[in-house]
Design a protein around this motif. Sequence first.
Motif, short mmCIF file in Angstrom:
data_model
loop_
_atom_site.label_atom_id
_atom_site.label_comp_id
_atom_site.label_asym_id
_atom_site.label_seq_id
_atom_site.Cartn_x
_atom_site.Cartn_y
_atom_site.Cartn_z
N SER A 2 0.84 -1.18 0.00
CA SER A 2 0.00 0.00 0.00
C SER A 2 0.89 1.24 0.00
N GLU A 41 2.91 -3.00 10.03
CA GLU A 41 2.01 -2.79 8.90
C GLU A 41 2.13 -3.93 7.89
N LYS A 45 -0.94 -6.47 7.12
CA LYS A 45 -1.47 -6.65 5.77
C LYS A 45 -1.46 -8.12 5.36
N THR A 49 -4.64 -10.38 4.33
CA THR A 49 -4.66 -11.10 3.05
C THR A 49 -4.99 -12.57 3.25
#
Length: 212
Positions: A2, A41, A45, A49
């Motif tokens: 991201s 982070e 993530k 996922t």
Amino acid sequence: MSVIILIEAACFIIALVSLIKDANWAWRSMVLFMLITYLTEITGKLLRTGHHSNQWLYNVFLLFEAGFTSFMFNNVLSKYINSKPLIIGGLGFLLALYTYDIVSHGFFVFNDITATVMSVVFVIYSFYYYYLLIKDEHYIDLKRSAAFWWVAGSLFFYFGSTAVNLFFTFLQNVRVAGHNITYFIFSALSAFLYACWSYSFICRKWQTTSKN
């Protein structure tokens, strides 16, 4: 990847280059904190996922966030006052709330109360710093003031976070481009935070270089 993760990576690299040899432990600790933030982070993530809950991960991160950020606020405030009682008292209060959150709903649900109150505490610290800065009769070049820009990023981020948390019930059902609107708000807040922090790290490098 991201955009925010990339921004965090860039902020970590800038911190590493600018602060790794800094004689002040508070500023140098920002290198470690940015590394922890980046890894958190990335892990968060990956958990999302894989359709796994990542709220427990951010509960762990809250402890690091409260500790490292308080350490830095103690550093910038200590120029003007004996800030240790204020910072230690704030940390004790946050730890009590953290314990209450865990007892209330368990470790695998995010500690919303702690996060919200922590943001309020850091906003108060930020305003107090600026109050003391205004009272300071010495000339300070704000364009090159590392403390000024570090607190600016913190104030903007935590003030915005507090506002979002207070109105989260109303915002959680608003979707834009397939995402909840809070996603974009927190992305913007995070981008501003790390931009200000990155610049503050560079300013700190300038300051320490000019003294040598």
